[in-house]
Design a protein around this motif. Structure first.
Motif, PDB file in Angstrom:
ATOM      1  N   CYS A 367      12.059  13.706   0.176  1.00 38.68           N
ATOM      2  CA  CYS A 367      11.009  13.720  -0.960  1.00 38.68           C
ATOM      3  C   CYS A 367       9.667  13.791  -0.370  1.00 38.68           C
ATOM      4  O   CYS A 367       8.854  14.602  -1.085  1.00 38.68           O
ATOM      5  CB  CYS A 367      11.385  12.486  -1.693  1.00 38.68           C
ATOM      6  N   ASN A 368       9.428  13.057   0.601  1.00 40.12           N
ATOM      7  CA  ASN A 368       8.089  13.186   1.152  1.00 40.12           C
ATOM      8  C   ASN A 368       7.846  14.523   1.781  1.00 40.12           C
ATOM      9  O   ASN A 368       6.690  14.876   1.842  1.00 40.12           O
ATOM     10  CB  ASN A 368       8.231  12.065   2.459  1.00 40.12           C
ATOM     11  N   VAL A 369       8.735  15.203   2.515  1.00 39.42           N
ATOM     12  CA  VAL A 369       8.552  16.436   2.911  1.00 39.42           C
ATOM     13  C   VAL A 369       8.459  17.403   1.929  1.00 39.42           C
ATOM     14  O   VAL A 369       7.207  18.224   1.906  1.00 39.42           O
ATOM     15  CB  VAL A 369       9.611  16.989   3.814  1.00 39.42           C
ATOM     16  N   ALA A 370       9.053  17.266   0.658  1.00 44.44           N
ATOM     17  CA  ALA A 370       8.626  18.067  -0.345  1.00 44.44           C
ATOM     18  C   ALA A 370       7.601  17.826  -1.131  1.00 44.44           C
ATOM     19  O   ALA A 370       6.852  18.960  -1.768  1.00 44.44           O
ATOM     20  CB  ALA A 370      10.024  17.853  -1.378  1.00 44.44           C
ATOM     21  N   LYS A 371       6.897  16.757  -0.868  1.00 51.73           N
ATOM     22  CA  LYS A 371       5.457  16.600  -1.604  1.00 51.73           C
ATOM     23  C   LYS A 371       4.561  16.708  -0.485  1.00 51.73           C
ATOM     24  O   LYS A 371       3.389  17.265  -0.949  1.00 51.73           O
ATOM     25  CB  LYS A 371       5.483  14.959  -2.027  1.00 51.73           C
ATOM     26  N   THR A 372       4.737  16.091   0.771  1.00 50.71           N
ATOM     27  CA  THR A 372       3.345  16.242   1.634  1.00 50.71           C
ATOM     28  C   THR A 372       3.169  17.187   2.430  1.00 50.71           C
ATOM     29  O   THR A 372       2.377  18.061   2.428  1.00 50.71           O
ATOM     30  CB  THR A 372       3.565  15.036   2.625  1.00 50.71           C
ATOM     31  N   LEU A 373       4.527  17.774   3.110  1.00 50.64           N
ATOM     32  CA  LEU A 373       4.451  18.768   4.136  1.00 50.64           C
ATOM     33  C   LEU A 373       4.466  20.143   3.565  1.00 50.64           C
ATOM     34  O   LEU A 373       3.644  21.225   4.022  1.00 50.64           O
ATOM     35  CB  LEU A 373       5.755  18.711   5.028  1.00 50.64           C
ATOM     36  N   SER A 405      10.747  17.671  -7.883  1.00 54.62           N
ATOM     37  CA  SER A 405      11.518  16.958  -8.771  1.00 54.62           C
ATOM     38  C   SER A 405      13.006  17.036  -8.201  1.00 54.62           C
ATOM     39  O   SER A 405      13.799  15.962  -8.990  1.00 54.62           O
ATOM     40  CB  SER A 405      11.146  17.666 -10.081  1.00 54.62           C
ATOM     41  N   GLU A 406      13.506  17.846  -7.715  1.00 59.81           N
ATOM     42  CA  GLU A 406      14.751  18.086  -7.398  1.00 59.81           C
ATOM     43  C   GLU A 406      15.045  16.834  -6.355  1.00 59.81           C
ATOM     44  O   GLU A 406      16.126  16.093  -6.328  1.00 59.81           O
ATOM     45  CB  GLU A 406      15.253  19.338  -7.067  1.00 59.81           C
ATOM     46  N   LEU A 407      14.288  16.879  -5.310  1.00 57.73           N
ATOM     47  CA  LEU A 407      14.559  15.896  -4.125  1.00 57.73           C
ATOM     48  C   LEU A 407      14.139  14.679  -4.227  1.00 57.73           C
ATOM     49  O   LEU A 407      14.550  13.776  -3.378  1.00 57.73           O
ATOM     50  CB  LEU A 407      13.775  16.670  -2.842  1.00 57.73           C
ATOM     51  N   CYS A 408      13.394  14.464  -5.211  1.00 57.52           N
ATOM     52  CA  CYS A 408      12.926  12.948  -5.181  1.00 57.52           C
ATOM     53  C   CYS A 408      13.661  12.164  -6.395  1.00 57.52           C
ATOM     54  O   CYS A 408      13.263  10.967  -6.764  1.00 57.52           O
ATOM     55  CB  CYS A 408      11.412  12.877  -5.771  1.00 57.52           C
ATOM     56  N   ARG A 409      14.627  12.697  -6.931  1.00 59.21           N
ATOM     57  CA  ARG A 409      15.735  12.100  -7.773  1.00 59.21           C
ATOM     58  C   ARG A 409      16.362  11.108  -6.944  1.00 59.21           C
ATOM     59  O   ARG A 409      17.437  11.592  -6.256  1.00 59.21           O
ATOM     60  CB  ARG A 409      16.576  12.858  -8.718  1.00 59.21           C
ATOM     61  N   LYS A 410      16.411   9.635  -7.042  1.00 60.07           N
ATOM     62  CA  LYS A 410      16.917   8.771  -5.980  1.00 60.07           C
ATOM     63  C   LYS A 410      18.229   8.345  -6.481  1.00 60.07           C
ATOM     64  O   LYS A 410      18.697   8.108  -7.851  1.00 60.07           O
ATOM     65  CB  LYS A 410      16.256   7.662  -6.005  1.00 60.07           C
ATOM     66  N   ASP A 411      19.389   8.289  -5.701  1.00 58.62           N
ATOM     67  CA  ASP A 411      20.586   7.858  -6.052  1.00 58.62           C
ATOM     68  C   ASP A 411      20.683   6.411  -5.930  1.00 58.62           C
ATOM     69  O   ASP A 411      19.497   5.744  -5.246  1.00 58.62           O
ATOM     70  CB  ASP A 411      21.568   8.307  -4.896  1.00 58.62           C
TER      71      ASP A 411
END
Length: 466
Positions: A367-373, A405-411
């Protein structure tokens, strides 16, 4: 009338011979501007010294002018000859009776294009001055075994003459203000061709650079002899095994030499431990380097370009805090093993002219890579040209295409379960308080204890209370 002319010339000659001395210097150049008032070809004895002849505005046939001007003293006394403002294109120095005893020959300020020293035996010539002409060719000087000074300045020579005699002491040569080729001059410096030459006026001796060399990013057009000698020494003394040292550019104002080092395909396991002075560019591509720790070495302080593509580098964290990361112009880290990219060491702005390449590294994406990087790559697309070639491990594709939105949905995780437990405890506590309150209300009204309290065994404190 002719007799009077002869007498006048003899008297003048005698006056000159009595009132001027022999030249002591091995180089002779008449600085008295003897040709200013001479409008026709003429030769005469110099007023500076009696064994020197000056000739003005000659067209051809030196012997003819010497004879016609009644310079009839013994030829062995002509040791110095200065020819000024000549109009001929070709001059041949032979062992004629007029020239065989010359110690110094100067042919200056003329239209001379070719000089052919046709000498068949050793010449006594010690000084040769051919400055300020249009020379493009100088023949072999190998028989001028006593030559000590050679002045070829201010001509159009592409190279230093071949077959210069191997004399001792060295020959002092001035070849400034010519059309020298840097390639030719560099080859001569690297070989033993010029080993017996002492270059005069090296800072004003320039050579022309060829423009087809990719290393000349800031093409200066020409290079001083001083800088070329530094370059030759730099290439000869490149102390890094399997590497080639070269030149990037030269500051023409101070002849400061900015060097390059090419260590590509050198089987390196780490960055070179020591770079040459003022190293601008380092190429360590196609090696087995796994770390950038050596970037903090003081010899890397001048480095602005680093090509480290196709290595085994796993992290760029070692770049943080180095002078290189603050001043770099180009950094190529393509095709490495980098799994995470920390963005905070890099400083980009609109005015920066930096180039960062990170393509074909496979990042651990979350999620951090998807948002920041992803956002960092998008914002700095001017400096990171290959942003489309930075990929995620697995099947997530390009970093630039990640959907937060896809990568930050937590299990559900342990943290989530803790929240559930706390919520349950709060609920149980609320129910407990409600039950105690209800029991108190029943006991207050009926004096009857609720069933749980009535079945509880008596404690020691209960007996005391009774």
């Amino acid at each position: 009338m002719f007799i009077f002319d002869q007498i006048f010339i003899l008297v003048l000659l005698n006056f000159v011979l009595v009132n001027c001395k022999n030249c002591d210097e091995h180089c002779f150049s008449d600085s008295s501007k003897p040709c200013e008032k001479v409008n026709e070809p003429k030769c005469f004895i110099s007023t500076i010294c009696q064994n020197a002849v000056v000739c003005c505005r000659l067209n051809d046939n030196l012997d003819e002018y010497l004879v016609s001007d009644n310079i009839t003293f013994s030829t062995k006394n002509i040791n110095y000859l200065h020819i000024l403002n000549s109009n001929f294109n070709n001059f041949t120095l032979s062992m004629s009776k007029w020239l065989k005893n010359l110690k110094s020959l100067a042919v200056t300020n003329g239209r001379l294009k070719q000089f052919n020293p046709i000498l068949k035996k050793m010449s006594p010539l010690e000084c040769l001055n051919l400055s300020s002409n249009s020379l493009t060719t100088v023949g072999s000087l190998k028989y001028a075994g006593k030559l000590r000074t050679l002045d070829l300045s201010n001509n159009s020579l592409p190279d230093i003459p071949d077959e210069i005699p191997q004399t001792s002491p060295n020959i002092k040569i001035d070849i400034s203000d010519n059309q020298l080729s840097c390639d030719n001059l560099s080859k001569g410096l690297k070989s033993s061709k010029y080993k017996n030459l002492d270059f005069e006026n090296p800072n004003n001796t320039w050579c022309i650079l060829t423009k087809n060399k990719q290393i000349w990013i800031d093409y200066p057009g020409r290079l001083s002899l001083s800088a070329l000698e530094k370059l030759s020494e730099n290439q000869t003394n490149c102390a890094i095994p399997n590497c080639k040292c070269g030149i990037h550019r030269v500051d023409t104002s101070n002849s400061k030499l900015w060097t390059t080092v090419d260590c590509s395909n050198a089987k390196l396991q780490e960055l070179p431990k020591l770079l040459p002075e003022n190293c601008f560019s380092l190429n360590v591509s196609y090696n087995n380097i796994s770390s950038l720790k050596g970037i903090h070495n003081p010899s890397y302080d001048s480095l602005s370009e680093l090509d480290a593509q196709h290595n085994l580098i796993t992290s760029i964290d070692d770049l943080e805090g180095s002078k290189f990361i603050d001043n770099f112009r180009r950094l190529d880290l393509r095709n490495n093993s980098i799994t995470s990219i920390s963005t905070h060491p890099f400083r980009f702005d609109r005015a920066s002219q930096k180039e960062l390449s990170l393509g074909y590294n496979y990042i651990e994406c979350d999620c951090n890579v998807a948002k920041t990087l992803k956002e960092w790559l998008r914002i700095n697309d001017k400096d990171i040209k290959d942003k489309e070639e930075v990929f995620c491990k697995g099947k997530l594709g390009k970093v630039i295409d990640l959907d937060p939105s896809e990568l930050c949905r937590k299990d559900p995780s342990l943290t989530d379960y803790i929240y559930y437990i706390i919520a349950a405890e709060v609920l149980l506590l609320t129910l407990l308080i409600a039950k105690v309150s209800y029991d108190y209300w029943v006991f207050k009204g009926t004096g009857y204890l609720p069933w749980p309290a009535s079945k509880m065994p008596k404690l020691p404190c209960d007996w005391l209370c009774e």
